[in-house]
Design a protein around this motif. Structure first.
Motif: not given
Length: 167
Positions: A98, A37, A102
């Motif tokens: 994102t 990340k 995820n």
């Protein structure tokens, strides 16, 4: 946070500082993430600094490649936190960054989250790794990845190399 990306960014900075008024240079991103990340966040930051405050990008990048402390570097470069946050939010939303990170079902080869900011350029130039250097629409190899070698390769692309190429 890609070690090879950081290596070429350091070489790029020297060449940019020497030749930016003679050429059109930029940093673009591969369409995947390999380094967690932190790399997602830093790539977004660098993308948005180039989009929002391009003239401050070299100062930020110089600081970041030396220290790795993005918060300190944002302050030193005088980057607007509000503009940066707005850009990263909108870019993340527009490119589903994102969401891809995820959802491991969307990862390339099951190992790499998608990072599609420059997917079109990745496809156009057949980019499969970082760094990939493109000069005048040609993929070139910079090896070793030193500032001097990078400068020499850029200078070879000029029909009439500028005086700075002898520095």
């Amino acid at each position: 946070w890609c070690p090879f990306g950081l290596q070429i960014e350091k070489a790029y900075l020297h060449v940019y500082n020497l030749l930016s008024d003679k050429s059109d240079m930029g940093i673009y991103f591969v369409d995947y993430i390999l380094h967690e990340k932190a790399e997602v966040d830093e790539n977004l930051r660098q993308y948005c600094i180039q989009e929002e405050e391009k003239e401050k990008y070299p100062a930020y990048l110089s600081c970041f490649t030396a220290s790795g402390d993005y918060q300190q570097c944002l302050g030193e470069a005088g980057i607007s936190q509000a503009a940066l946050e707005n850009c990263t939010f909108e870019t993340d939303r527009d490119y589903n960054i994102t969401s891809f990170y995820n959802n491991k079902n969307t990862w390339l080869g099951g190992t790499s989250p998608q990072f599609n900011l420059h997917k079109d350029l990745n496809e156009q130039y057949g980019v499969t790794g970082s760094p990939t250097i493109v000069i005048n629409d040609e993929v070139v190899v910079v090896n070793p990845r030193s500032p001097e070698n990078f400068k020499n390769i850029v200078c070879q692309a000029f029909e009439n190399p500028p005086e700075e190429c002898s520095q």
